[in-house]
Design a protein around this motif. Structure first.
Motif, PDB file in Angstrom:
ATOM      1  N   ALA A   1      13.265  -3.054  58.184  1.00  0.00           N
ATOM      2  CA  ALA A   1      12.329  -3.263  57.899  1.00  0.00           C
ATOM      3  C   ALA A   1      12.103  -3.503  56.580  1.00  0.00           C
ATOM      4  N   ARG A   2      11.465  -4.597  56.164  1.00  0.00           N
ATOM      5  CA  ARG A   2      10.917  -5.218  54.963  1.00  0.00           C
ATOM      6  C   ARG A   2       8.755  -5.419  54.911  1.00  0.00           C
ATOM      7  N   GLY A   3       8.388  -5.125  54.753  1.00  0.00           N
ATOM      8  CA  GLY A   3       6.789  -5.682  54.541  1.00  0.00           C
ATOM      9  C   GLY A   3       5.601  -4.734  53.280  1.00  0.00           C
ATOM     10  N   CYS A   4       4.896  -5.208  53.637  1.00  0.00           N
ATOM     11  CA  CYS A   4       3.747  -4.701  53.124  1.00  0.00           C
ATOM     12  C   CYS A   4       3.100  -3.390  53.252  1.00  0.00           C
ATOM     13  N   ALA A   5       2.692  -2.824  52.121  1.00  0.00           N
ATOM     14  CA  ALA A   5       1.591  -1.709  52.794  1.00  0.00           C
ATOM     15  C   ALA A   5       0.475  -0.730  51.643  1.00  0.00           C
ATOM     16  N   THR A   6      -0.337   0.133  51.479  1.00  0.00           N
ATOM     17  CA  THR A   6      -1.077   0.359  51.210  1.00  0.00           C
ATOM     18  C   THR A   6      -0.036   2.107  50.524  1.00  0.00           C
ATOM     19  N   LYS A   7      -0.244   2.307  49.329  1.00  0.00           N
ATOM     20  CA  LYS A   7      -0.312   3.100  48.610  1.00  0.00           C
ATOM     21  C   LYS A   7       0.262   4.657  48.901  1.00  0.00           C
ATOM     22  N   ASN A   8      -1.011   4.944  49.763  1.00  0.00           N
ATOM     23  CA  ASN A   8      -1.133   6.283  50.604  1.00  0.00           C
ATOM     24  C   ASN A   8       0.391   6.442  52.331  1.00  0.00           C
ATOM     25  N   ILE A   9       0.396   5.270  52.389  1.00  0.00           N
ATOM     26  CA  ILE A   9       2.016   5.414  53.329  1.00  0.00           C
ATOM     27  C   ILE A   9       3.243   5.407  52.516  1.00  0.00           C
TER      28      ILE A   9
END
Length: 209
Positions: free
Chosen positions: A151-159
């Motif tokens: 799976a590929r995607g976007c996240a915030t830094k603290n993920i």
């Protein structure tokens, strides 16, 4: 004598600083729980949490909990893989048993300028517009009907945890693994999937119904 009192004071200090907080963690998604009082570690605050899972833009589950969390985890965070998204709201306070109210709804998501590859499974050539404070592209391994998929995607830094994964990602039923987090548009392409290995667990509340 003074030296003994100093040592005693140092030993007692963490206990004096520790907060008593409400803890209420549902056993399953959408379940209920009963508050109990716990003592947090000295670097933690009381927190109310809201975790919302979306599929295809529609809300599928909304889980409320209360617990102790490290101060660095307070605030809003999220990640999304194409049609799947999870948002976390962690509202913290620093007085005994202050986390009595449910956490608020997340802020409205607004696309930002960052772009990542977004997919569950291969091939992965879809452009995903990151939202709000999402500032990392991620590559993970997730469970799908007894098998695994990339799976590929976007996240915030603290993920993207370092050195350990966040406490609010613990205790979930469906578990994936973060393989990489990176900065920069489309940095989570196939040629960069092994960069910045973290090899730590990442939750997904119910990625696949």
């Amino acid at each position: 004598m003074n030296f003994f009192l100093l040592l005693l004071g140092i030993w007692l200090l963490p206990k004096a600083d520790a907060l008593k907080c409400n803890e209420c963690i549902p056993a399953q998604a959408g379940g209920t729980c009963t508050n109990k009082q716990v003592e947090c570690s000295s670097n933690q605050q009381c927190a109310s949490l809201r975790e919302i899972y979306y599929e295809g833009g529609a809300e599928r589950s909304n889980v409320l909990s209360k617990r102790c969390v490290p101060t660095a985890e307070c605030g809003e965070s999220s990640f999304n893989y194409a049609n799947f998204k999870i948002s976390f709201v962690i509202e913290c306070c620093n007085t005994d048993l202050c986390n009595t109210k449910d956490a608020s709804a997340p802020s409205k998501s607004i696309p930002n300028k960052m772009k990542c590859y977004g997919c569950v499974g291969l091939p992965c050539n879809r452009t995903l517009n990151c939202e709000s404070n999402q500032d990392r592209c991620i590559t993970s391994t997730v469970t799908d009907q007894g098998g695994t998929k990339v799976a590929r995607g976007c996240a915030t830094k603290n993920i993207c945890p370092s050195p350990t994964f966040p406490t609010f990602l613990q205790g979930n039923k469906v578990v994936g693994k973060v393989d990489s987090c990176c900065e920069g548009d489309f940095c989570n392409g196939a040629t960069t999937a092994t960069a910045s290995l973290l090899a730590v667990p990442l939750i997904s509340l119910v990625l696949f119904y």
